[in-house]
Design an enzyme around this catalytic site. Structure first.
Site, PDB file in Angstrom:
ATOM      1  CG  ASP A 228       0.064  -0.040   2.385  1.00 33.08           C
ATOM      2  OD1 ASP A 228       1.134   0.418   2.331  1.00 33.08           O
ATOM      3  OD2 ASP A 228      -0.923   0.572   3.157  1.00 33.08           O
ATOM      4  CD  GLU A 288      22.110 -10.303   8.554  1.00 31.01           C
ATOM      5  OE1 GLU A 288      23.766  -9.852   9.035  1.00 31.01           O
ATOM      6  OE2 GLU A 288      22.077 -11.905   8.604  1.00 31.01           O
TER       7      GLU A 288
END
Length: 322
Positions: A228, A288
């Site tokens: 969206d 990460e």
């Protein structure tokens, strides 16, 4: 001419589960009509990213990311800047596999995960773009994410757990690290700007999320509509241990943590995060280490097309492509 697919796989993910199932996985894509080849990631930094970019530039029709969320992140970073981008499939072989969960992909059987290609259904997904400004040189670089960008005291939880422990113990490795970090929790003075306002004060952690699945939990952003063009922004203001535990219980039980006055929960297309002191604040990008604050986040609406099992997806979606 048959469409071409390139399977990019991390050979060490999930007790080498991809390697063990590779012949059957390749057979699934060949039966689906793809001329399929493989690339085994190497110790060279960003090898999955570079291979994904090369394949995208060479006109491949499908890139299959087989590994954990880090492998998926590298693949999308290799494709996101290309003017013509191939479809992406995800085969989950990591520890949490948040993005595969969001796409409705089977996380217990890689061959079954591959078979969703037979459904011939895809979904257009937003991609997050992070602009990172170096404090010393003022140079700006970009990195991209498919699922989550996080800032704050607990962001080291995922990338500070050794990969060997992730492979051996799975989510237990994260739990052990979390227990270790609990005494160190503290609020960081931040200045956060977003579409509907700003926040100036301490925060324990900030989530900028594109799906509802973060760290294995499916209710962190329970009202997410994927594709969206909006991020879900969550700012946890409290660093009080008892309050954090109560928030966690509400999250696990029914997802009504979003109603707590101890956090900000809103939708936004853009987020800017500044640190109000000289503290080094790391940014967790899809599990990460991605860089350091300050940073701005921009939403690239429906930027990549992913193979998905739409009937199994746990969030609403804004756009579906057959």
């Amino acid at each position: 001419m048959r469409p071409r697919a390139r399977l990019i796989y991390n050979p060490t993910s999930g007790r080498e589960v991809v390697v063990k199932n590779l012949p059957d996985i390749l057979h699934v894509y060949e039966e689906a009509g793809y001329e399929t080849s493989t690339f085994r990631t190497t110790p060279e930094p960003l090898s999955a990213m570079h291979e994904a970019q090369r394949c995208g530039e060479d006109g491949f029709d499908l890139i299959i990311a087989a590994g954990g969320d880090g492998t998926v992140n590298e693949v999308i970073n290799g494709l996101v800047k290309l003017p013509k981008r191939p479809k992406v499939a995800v085969l989950p072989a990591g520890t949490t596999n948040d993005y595969a969960r969001a796409l409705g992909v089977n996380r217990n059987d890689l061959v079954e995960a591959a078979r969703i290609i037979d459904l011939n259904r895809t979904v257009l997904m937003d991609i997050g773009k992070i602009n990172l400004r170096d404090r010393d040189t003022s140079e700006v670089r970009q990195t991209y994410f498919a699922n989550i960008g996080a800032v704050g005291s607990l962001t080291e939880l995922t990338y500070d757990v050794p990969s060997q422990l992730k492979t051996m113990f799975g989510p237990l490795a994260y739990f052990a690290k979390g227990v270790e970090l609990l005494p160190k929790l503290g609020g960081v003075p931040l200045h956060i700007n977003y579409d509907q306002g700003e926040y100036h004060g301490n925060a324990t952690i900030v989530f900028v999320s594109l799906t509802n699945s973060v760290g294995g939990f499916e209710k962190i952003a329970p009202d997410t509509i994927m594709g969206d063009g909006m991020f879900t922004l969550i700012v946890v203001k409290t660093s009080n241990m008892n309050e954090l535990i109560r928030l966690s219980r509400r999250l696990i039980k029914n997802g009504d943590h979003i109603e707590s006055d101890q956090l900000i929960y809103t939708k936004t297309k853009q987020v800017s995060i500044q640190v109000d002191n000289d503290e080094e604040l790391l940014i967790n990008v899809d599990g990460e280490l991605g860089g350091k604050a300050p940073a701005t986040f921009d939403n690239l609406k429906q930027h990549l097309e992913f193979v998905a099992d739409i009937d199994r997806m746990v969030s609403d979606i804004n756009d579906v492509s057959d």
